[in-house]
Design a protein around this motif. Sequence first.
Motif, PDB file in Angstrom:
ATOM      1  N   PHE A 139     -39.542 -24.567 -56.959  1.00  0.00           N
ATOM      2  CA  PHE A 139     -40.435 -23.888 -58.170  1.00  0.00           C
ATOM      3  C   PHE A 139     -40.731 -22.527 -56.910  1.00  0.00           C
ATOM      4  CE2 PHE A 139     -43.076 -25.773 -61.611  1.00  0.00           C
ATOM      5  CZ  PHE A 139     -42.158 -26.079 -62.467  1.00  0.00           C
ATOM      6  N   LYS A 140     -40.381 -23.036 -55.800  1.00  0.00           N
ATOM      7  CA  LYS A 140     -41.071 -21.867 -54.940  1.00  0.00           C
ATOM      8  C   LYS A 140     -39.933 -20.657 -54.802  1.00  0.00           C
ATOM      9  CE  LYS A 140     -42.130 -20.797 -50.118  1.00  0.00           C
ATOM     10  NZ  LYS A 140     -42.083 -21.598 -48.495  1.00  0.00           N
ATOM     11  N   LYS A 141     -38.870 -21.554 -54.803  1.00  0.00           N
ATOM     12  CA  LYS A 141     -37.307 -19.886 -54.732  1.00  0.00           C
ATOM     13  C   LYS A 141     -37.778 -19.533 -56.013  1.00  0.00           C
ATOM     14  CE  LYS A 141     -32.234 -20.037 -54.993  1.00  0.00           C
ATOM     15  NZ  LYS A 141     -30.936 -21.444 -55.101  1.00  0.00           N
ATOM     16  N   TYR A 142     -37.879 -19.593 -57.226  1.00  0.00           N
ATOM     17  CA  TYR A 142     -37.715 -19.044 -58.367  1.00  0.00           C
ATOM     18  C   TYR A 142     -39.659 -18.863 -58.553  1.00  0.00           C
ATOM     19  CZ  TYR A 142     -33.123 -20.227 -58.862  1.00  0.00           C
ATOM     20  OH  TYR A 142     -31.978 -21.068 -58.139  1.00  0.00           O
ATOM     21  N   ASN A 143     -40.203 -18.533 -57.234  1.00  0.00           N
ATOM     22  CA  ASN A 143     -41.677 -18.190 -58.050  1.00  0.00           C
ATOM     23  C   ASN A 143     -42.563 -18.442 -58.978  1.00  0.00           C
ATOM     24  OD1 ASN A 143     -41.569 -16.271 -55.066  1.00  0.00           O
ATOM     25  ND2 ASN A 143     -40.268 -14.640 -56.890  1.00  0.00           N
ATOM     26  N   LEU A 144     -42.842 -19.909 -58.795  1.00  0.00           N
ATOM     27  CA  LEU A 144     -42.713 -20.971 -59.608  1.00  0.00           C
ATOM     28  C   LEU A 144     -44.263 -20.924 -59.943  1.00  0.00           C
ATOM     29  CD1 LEU A 144     -39.566 -22.128 -61.750  1.00  0.00           C
ATOM     30  CD2 LEU A 144     -40.828 -19.810 -62.449  1.00  0.00           C
ATOM     31  N   GLN A 145     -45.511 -21.271 -60.868  1.00  0.00           N
ATOM     32  CA  GLN A 145     -46.539 -21.914 -60.070  1.00  0.00           C
ATOM     33  C   GLN A 145     -46.465 -22.980 -61.142  1.00  0.00           C
ATOM     34  OE1 GLN A 145     -48.116 -20.548 -57.302  1.00  0.00           O
ATOM     35  NE2 GLN A 145     -46.867 -19.615 -57.645  1.00  0.00           N
ATOM     36  N   TYR A 170     -49.364 -25.043 -72.103  1.00  0.00           N
ATOM     37  CA  TYR A 170     -48.004 -25.088 -72.883  1.00  0.00           C
ATOM     38  C   TYR A 170     -47.041 -23.524 -73.178  1.00  0.00           C
ATOM     39  CZ  TYR A 170     -44.228 -27.100 -75.652  1.00  0.00           C
ATOM     40  OH  TYR A 170     -43.096 -27.937 -76.024  1.00  0.00           O
ATOM     41  N   SER A 171     -47.840 -22.785 -72.975  1.00  0.00           N
ATOM     42  CA  SER A 171     -47.143 -21.098 -72.378  1.00  0.00           C
ATOM     43  C   SER A 171     -46.939 -20.706 -71.588  1.00  0.00           C
ATOM     44  CB  SER A 171     -48.206 -20.600 -73.269  1.00  0.00           C
ATOM     45  OG  SER A 171     -48.473 -19.867 -75.024  1.00  0.00           O
ATOM     46  N   GLU A 172     -47.173 -20.945 -70.249  1.00  0.00           N
ATOM     47  CA  GLU A 172     -46.883 -20.949 -68.831  1.00  0.00           C
ATOM     48  C   GLU A 172     -45.216 -22.450 -68.717  1.00  0.00           C
ATOM     49  OE1 GLU A 172     -51.614 -20.172 -67.012  1.00  0.00           O
ATOM     50  OE2 GLU A 172     -50.645 -21.662 -66.963  1.00  0.00           O
ATOM     51  N   PHE A 173     -46.106 -23.419 -69.179  1.00  0.00           N
ATOM     52  CA  PHE A 173     -44.663 -24.092 -69.175  1.00  0.00           C
ATOM     53  C   PHE A 173     -43.354 -23.880 -69.560  1.00  0.00           C
ATOM     54  CE2 PHE A 173     -41.819 -27.647 -71.033  1.00  0.00           C
ATOM     55  CZ  PHE A 173     -41.745 -28.477 -69.686  1.00  0.00           C
ATOM     56  N   LYS A 174     -43.585 -22.680 -71.015  1.00  0.00           N
ATOM     57  CA  LYS A 174     -42.311 -22.639 -71.735  1.00  0.00           C
ATOM     58  C   LYS A 174     -42.188 -21.169 -71.169  1.00  0.00           C
ATOM     59  CE  LYS A 174     -43.808 -21.953 -76.174  1.00  0.00           C
ATOM     60  NZ  LYS A 174     -43.924 -22.110 -77.358  1.00  0.00           N
ATOM     61  N   ASN A 175     -42.279 -20.807 -70.748  1.00  0.00           N
ATOM     62  CA  ASN A 175     -41.749 -19.343 -69.340  1.00  0.00           C
ATOM     63  C   ASN A 175     -41.741 -19.878 -67.948  1.00  0.00           C
ATOM     64  OD1 ASN A 175     -43.149 -17.694 -71.012  1.00  0.00           O
ATOM     65  ND2 ASN A 175     -45.092 -17.827 -69.602  1.00  0.00           N
ATOM     66  N   ILE A 176     -41.619 -21.517 -67.937  1.00  0.00           N
ATOM     67  CA  ILE A 176     -41.086 -22.033 -66.625  1.00  0.00           C
ATOM     68  C   ILE A 176     -39.458 -22.155 -66.971  1.00  0.00           C
ATOM     69  CG2 ILE A 176     -40.836 -23.908 -65.285  1.00  0.00           C
ATOM     70  CD1 ILE A 176     -44.007 -23.594 -65.160  1.00  0.00           C
ATOM     71  N   VAL A 177     -39.258 -23.195 -68.092  1.00  0.00           N
ATOM     72  CA  VAL A 177     -38.317 -23.160 -68.551  1.00  0.00           C
ATOM     73  C   VAL A 177     -37.521 -22.218 -68.832  1.00  0.00           C
ATOM     74  CG1 VAL A 177     -37.215 -24.249 -70.894  1.00  0.00           C
ATOM     75  CG2 VAL A 177     -39.571 -25.582 -69.889  1.00  0.00           C
ATOM     76  N   LYS A 178     -37.723 -20.588 -69.797  1.00  0.00           N
ATOM     77  CA  LYS A 178     -36.821 -19.248 -69.574  1.00  0.00           C
ATOM     78  C   LYS A 178     -36.451 -19.346 -67.872  1.00  0.00           C
ATOM     79  CE  LYS A 178     -36.981 -14.880 -71.431  1.00  0.00           C
ATOM     80  NZ  LYS A 178     -36.154 -14.451 -70.274  1.00  0.00           N
ATOM     81  N   THR A 179     -37.594 -18.986 -66.937  1.00  0.00           N
ATOM     82  CA  THR A 179     -36.670 -18.806 -65.840  1.00  0.00           C
ATOM     83  C   THR A 179     -35.846 -19.429 -65.392  1.00  0.00           C
ATOM     84  OG1 THR A 179     -39.696 -17.496 -65.889  1.00  0.00           O
ATOM     85  CG2 THR A 179     -37.368 -18.728 -63.374  1.00  0.00           C
ATOM     86  N   LYS A 191     -29.898 -20.953 -64.591  1.00  0.00           N
ATOM     87  CA  LYS A 191     -28.617 -21.413 -64.423  1.00  0.00           C
ATOM     88  C   LYS A 191     -28.887 -23.055 -63.253  1.00  0.00           C
ATOM     89  CE  LYS A 191     -24.309 -19.073 -65.149  1.00  0.00           C
ATOM     90  NZ  LYS A 191     -25.888 -17.196 -65.714  1.00  0.00           N
ATOM     91  N   VAL A 192     -30.620 -22.605 -63.692  1.00  0.00           N
ATOM     92  CA  VAL A 192     -31.346 -24.408 -63.384  1.00  0.00           C
ATOM     93  C   VAL A 192     -31.504 -25.344 -64.700  1.00  0.00           C
ATOM     94  CG1 VAL A 192     -32.917 -25.654 -61.757  1.00  0.00           C
ATOM     95  CG2 VAL A 192     -31.359 -23.646 -61.137  1.00  0.00           C
ATOM     96  N   ILE A 193     -31.152 -26.554 -64.552  1.00  0.00           N
ATOM     97  CA  ILE A 193     -31.422 -27.459 -65.394  1.00  0.00           C
ATOM     98  C   ILE A 193     -32.929 -27.809 -65.187  1.00  0.00           C
ATOM     99  CG2 ILE A 193     -31.468 -29.378 -67.280  1.00  0.00           C
ATOM    100  CD1 ILE A 193     -28.609 -30.549 -65.898  1.00  0.00           C
ATOM    101  N   PRO A 194     -34.503 -27.223 -66.777  1.00  0.00           N
ATOM    102  CA  PRO A 194     -35.632 -27.380 -66.641  1.00  0.00           C
ATOM    103  C   PRO A 194     -35.879 -29.245 -66.424  1.00  0.00           C
ATOM    104  CG  PRO A 194     -35.017 -25.611 -67.987  1.00  0.00           C
ATOM    105  CD  PRO A 194     -33.691 -26.306 -67.370  1.00  0.00           C
ATOM    106  N   ALA A 195     -35.419 -29.442 -67.233  1.00  0.00           N
ATOM    107  CA  ALA A 195     -36.245 -31.161 -67.410  1.00  0.00           C
ATOM    108  C   ALA A 195     -34.620 -32.091 -67.308  1.00  0.00           C
ATOM    109  CB  ALA A 195     -37.461 -30.674 -68.136  1.00  0.00           C
ATOM    110  N   ALA A 196     -34.832 -33.305 -66.596  1.00  0.00           N
ATOM    111  CA  ALA A 196     -34.099 -33.914 -67.249  1.00  0.00           C
ATOM    112  C   ALA A 196     -35.189 -35.491 -67.771  1.00  0.00           C
ATOM    113  CB  ALA A 196     -34.232 -34.868 -65.774  1.00  0.00           C
ATOM    114  N   VAL A 197     -34.066 -35.667 -69.031  1.00  0.00           N
ATOM    115  CA  VAL A 197     -34.648 -36.606 -69.480  1.00  0.00           C
ATOM    116  C   VAL A 197     -33.383 -37.338 -70.069  1.00  0.00           C
ATOM    117  CG1 VAL A 197     -34.221 -35.556 -72.168  1.00  0.00           C
ATOM    118  CG2 VAL A 197     -35.591 -37.430 -71.830  1.00  0.00           C
TER     119      VAL A 197
END
Length: 447
Positions: free
Chosen positions: A176-182, A187-196, A201-207
């Motif tokens: 998160f720090k590497k890509y300046n994520l808070q 939910y909109s903020e979460f989707k912006n994190i996914v996009k960044t 080229k980082v997998i946003p979430a594992a499931v």
Amino acid sequence: MEEVVSLNKKKALPIIMVLVVMLSLALSGCTSSDNNASGSQGGSNGQTVIKFMHLWPEGSSNAQYTIVNEIIQDYEKQHPDIKIQTEILGNDQYREKLKVLASSNELPDVGMTWSDGFLKPYVEGQLFTPLDDVIDANLKDTFIPGVKESYAIDGKTYGMPLELNISYIFYNKELFKKYNLQVPKTYSEFKNIVKTLNDNKVIPAAVGNKEGWPGSFWFMYLVDRIGGPTILTDVIQGKRSFDDPAIVQAATEVQNLVDMNTFEKGNSGLSNDEAKGYFMNEQAAMFLTATWELPNYTTSPDVPQAFKDKIGYFKFPLYEGGKGTDINSYVGGPGVGLFVAENSEVKEQAKDFAAFLVKEWGNKSVTDAGVIPATKVDTAGKKLDPMYVEILKDLSSASNVTTYFDTQASPNVAELHHDLIAALFGKQITPQQFVQQTAAALAEESN
């Protein structure tokens, strides 16, 4: 201890009080066995054999596995005439094996069960024995208020709870720090994190959706945030239908996340443990899971401290325009508990061992594993990991904890739910088909 190893989740309770009690206490200072019939007097040296089946393998649940082994060894030392024979399977294999053994009335003397809807058919089939006598004798006033009641049917208790669980999104603070994520609040903020993360080229979430239930965490939280905190419990209680528009919208959002490449490719073919590897190996930035994973982020000696130092957590974000407006509403509830088989040939010894395990688990699990037990534990003077303490603080302000849908539901509906969740994530069915098939199954059971 004789060990047989095989290869390698919950009716909303008055659980807020449960967690407040935990907080106040904390801050006050593989091969398989084909012989699965119940135990007998035929052990070596004339010992009584108690057969115990659990779901914490050494590889994937090392902290829990180690504590259980220690408890078994302590019990055998105190009872030299008893031999505990264990069979150990992963979560999903355990569920399947339990169904097979139940169908032939060959359950182990002691095993693990979930609460509420999962428990009910085993009780109705007279497969689990009531445990009120041993609870009154050994564990009276030991359980946190509200937890034991989830294992009761018609005034009798058929399971002794071991743990409480609550679900969070755990994340890699370094990524998160590497890509300046808070940490996202919406939910909109979460989707912006996914996009960044995808852009980098980082997998946003594992499931891992091979068995369905891990993906259900995402679905359940979206239902909570879109439709409000009681909607799934209302469905189970017949107050609302599963084809409620909010549930359709939540299922639609699941597929929107899939379309955004939120999860690793091929997740529908991966188990929970396999998907977890993406997070543990820092290939995925987030992992939505329950507090049973806390040992991997706090106490486990098998996980490098450098990794543990990178892990934080956050509450599932709020959905703009949704009815779930309190971020302190959680998906969670009682974890596994212990049953004793009604047809056990060593029922009284099995009850005594199960009560011993529950009591000792409460004493050891907080400091040795960093998990939340179902029993009251005075943690004053104990050194606790800061994440553990922070989670207890969070939970003191919880407005709601909705028990996992697949635990509230009957086993048949839960199994269908897992299959449909896997199909939903795999886009093999539409959101409308997902809710319609589930609603039909619930309606059929209520007739």
